[in-house]
Design an enzyme around this catalytic site. Structure first.
Site, short mmCIF file in Angstrom:
data_model
loop_
_atom_site.label_atom_id
_atom_site.label_comp_id
_atom_site.label_asym_id
_atom_site.label_seq_id
_atom_site.Cartn_x
_atom_site.Cartn_y
_atom_site.Cartn_z
N GLY A 1 0.80 -1.21 0.00
CA GLY A 1 0.00 0.00 0.00
C GLY A 1 0.84 1.27 0.00
O GLY A 1 1.99 1.28 -0.46
N SER B 1 4.38 1.31 1.63
CA SER B 1 5.26 0.41 0.87
C SER B 1 5.67 1.05 -0.44
O SER B 1 6.82 0.94 -0.87
CB SER B 1 4.53 -0.91 0.57
OG SER B 1 3.96 -1.41 1.76
N ASP C 1 -7.50 -0.91 1.86
CA ASP C 1 -8.06 0.43 2.04
C ASP C 1 -8.48 1.11 0.73
O ASP C 1 -9.25 2.06 0.75
CB ASP C 1 -7.03 1.34 2.73
CG ASP C 1 -6.60 0.79 4.09
OD1 ASP C 1 -7.38 0.01 4.68
OD2 ASP C 1 -5.50 1.13 4.55
N ARG D 1 -27.08 -8.52 10.81
CA ARG D 1 -28.47 -8.12 10.60
C ARG D 1 -29.42 -9.21 11.10
O ARG D 1 -30.49 -8.92 11.65
CB ARG D 1 -28.75 -7.84 9.12
CG ARG D 1 -30.13 -7.22 8.92
CD ARG D 1 -30.51 -7.03 7.46
NE ARG D 1 -29.48 -6.32 6.75
CZ ARG D 1 -28.78 -6.82 5.73
NH1 ARG D 1 -29.00 -8.06 5.32
NH2 ARG D 1 -27.87 -6.10 5.13
N ARG E 1 -8.27 2.81 7.28
CA ARG E 1 -7.36 3.89 7.71
C ARG E 1 -8.05 5.24 7.51
O ARG E 1 -9.10 5.44 8.10
CB ARG E 1 -6.04 3.80 6.94
CG ARG E 1 -4.87 4.40 7.72
CD ARG E 1 -3.58 4.28 6.97
NE ARG E 1 -3.02 2.93 7.01
CZ ARG E 1 -2.29 2.46 8.02
NH1 ARG E 1 -2.07 3.20 9.07
NH2 ARG E 1 -1.81 1.24 7.99
N GLU F 1 -28.59 2.14 7.27
CA GLU F 1 -29.36 3.36 7.52
C GLU F 1 -28.45 4.59 7.48
O GLU F 1 -28.86 5.67 7.04
CB GLU F 1 -30.04 3.29 8.90
CG GLU F 1 -31.42 2.66 8.89
CD GLU F 1 -31.43 1.22 8.39
OE1 GLU F 1 -30.47 0.50 8.71
OE2 GLU F 1 -32.38 0.84 7.69
O1 F6P Z 1 -3.77 -0.56 5.63
C1 F6P Z 1 -4.49 -1.71 5.94
C2 F6P Z 1 -4.99 -1.66 7.34
O2 F6P Z 1 -5.71 -2.84 7.61
C3 F6P Z 1 -5.83 -0.44 7.70
O3 F6P Z 1 -7.16 -0.55 7.27
C4 F6P Z 1 -5.69 -0.41 9.19
O4 F6P Z 1 -5.86 0.90 9.68
C5 F6P Z 1 -4.28 -0.88 9.40
O5 F6P Z 1 -3.91 -1.59 8.24
C6 F6P Z 1 -4.08 -1.76 10.59
O6 F6P Z 1 -2.71 -1.98 10.71
P1 F6P Z 1 -2.04 -3.15 11.56
O7 F6P Z 1 -2.29 -4.45 10.84
O8 F6P Z 1 -0.60 -2.80 11.60
O9 F6P Z 1 -2.72 -3.15 12.88
#
Ligand code: F6P
Length: 330
Positions: free
Chosen positions: A140, A143, A165, A192, A209, A225
């Site tokens: 991501g 990286s 993300d 649900r 994130r 909702e």
């Molecule tokens: O970037 C991917 C992600 O899963 C985000 O959605 C989240 O905020 C973060 O990584 C969590 O990071 P870690 O796995 O280091 O707790």
């Protein structure tokens, strides 16, 4: 001359084996291929489809007569002393049977120190010593920032945008986002069921994130909702109004999706709703934080095919000696 394949070990000498390791190389020796040497690593939060991308990188490289290398545990493996064996040649069979697995068989890590030039120099020295001049980085935002720095240091790098993300600029959809959205959608569907039995409202916090992609897609797909995301915040009063409206219409449940990057997380929102709007909303409230379960899904067909296309394209792009840092399909 053939190279003796090494098995991966932990980052420290004598450390215990990581939970996920590549299967041992089946061939007695790696081929000594005449073409370039290209390494592949996965970095940051794991995402479903990474394995398909690794597989495509390795097998496409081999069909080009290049020698692929796998780097274990992302940039941490790239900077580790070579004798620890975190960078090793891979063969076609090493990446067999992984296409349906979530996560990454190479392992992943967060390595903030990679931003420091003196730390990256260790990576450059390792790559130079192994004669590797091309790198595929699957990961991501953080990286790809590391990949960009390596590119500026002189390595031909192609980045494969991969994160649940879906927050990488220049990319419509990142590898792994579809699977994570499906996992979250499935979880909300299940919530649900129990919410309806108890006439409750479910506040579900999803990852992402600072990006609301997962929250928005899951919220729409599940008929929530209210959807609270960083890009379009909603006040607790407005959320309460939506829940109240559902109650008045006789619904047996209400769903509120909250992205982790929103101003209030799921628990904080629930506290305000209970403290200030409890008499209005009718339903009992429950909060569920989906958390890392969203990262552990079996890759969807979409992510498998995307991983295959991106991995293949990464080698094609490397071959063109174009090392711009962008999605290889661009
Ligand atoms: O970037 C991917 C992600 O899963 C985000 O959605 C989240 O905020 C973060 O990584 C969590 O990071 P870690 O796995 O280091 O707790």
């Amino acid at each position: 001359m053939g190279r003796t394949p090494r098995r991966f070990r932990g980052l420290e000498r004598g450390a215990t084996l990581p939970a996920v390791t590549l299967p041992p190389t089946e061939s007695a020796e790696s081929s000594d291929r005449p073409g370039r040497r290209v390494a592949v690593l996965t970095s940051g939060g794991d995402a479903a489809g990474m394995n398909m991308a690794i597989r495509a990188v390795v097998r496409t490289a081999i069909t080009h007569d290049w020698q692929p290398y796998g780097v274990q545990e992302g940039y941490a493996g790239l900077i580790a002393p070579l004798e620890f064996g975190h960078i090793r040649p891979l063969e076609a069979r090493d990446v067999g049977g992984i296409l349906g697995l979530g996560g990454t068989v190479l392992g992943s890590a967060r390595c903030p120190e990679f931003a420091q030039p003196e730390v990256r120099r260790r990576a450059l020295a390792n790559l130079a010593q192994l004669g590797i001049d091309a790198l595929v980085v699957i990961g991501g935002n953080g990286s790809q920032a590391g990949a960009h720095a390596l590119f500026q240091d002189g390595i031909a790098v192609v980045g494969i945008a991969s994160t649940i993300d879906n927050d990488l600029e220049g990319t419509d959809i990142t590898l792994g986002a579809d699977t994570a959205a499906n996992v979250a959608c499935d979880a909300v569907d299940k919530l649900r069921v129990t919410s309806s039995s108890h006439r409750r409202a479910s506040i579900v916090e999803v990852m992402g994130r600072d990006c609301g992609y997962l929250g928005l897609t899951v919220g729409l797909a599940c008929g929530a909702e209210a959807i609270v995301i960083p890009e379009a915040e909603m006040s607790p009063a407005e959320v309460a109004e939506r829940i109240e409206d559902a109650y008045r219409r006789g619904k047996k449940h209400a769903t509120v999706i909250v992205s982790e990057g929103a101003a209030l997380d799921g628990a904080a929102l629930a506290r305000i709703l209970e403290a200030e709007h409890c008499t209005r909303i009718g339903f009992d409230l429950r909060v569920t934080v989906l958390g890392h379960v969203q990262r552990g899904g079996t890759p969807t067909i979409f992510d498998r095919l995307l991983g295959a296309r991106l991995g293949h394209a990464a080698i094609e792009r490397s071959e063109e000696h174009t090392s711009e840092l962008q999605s290889p399909l661009n």
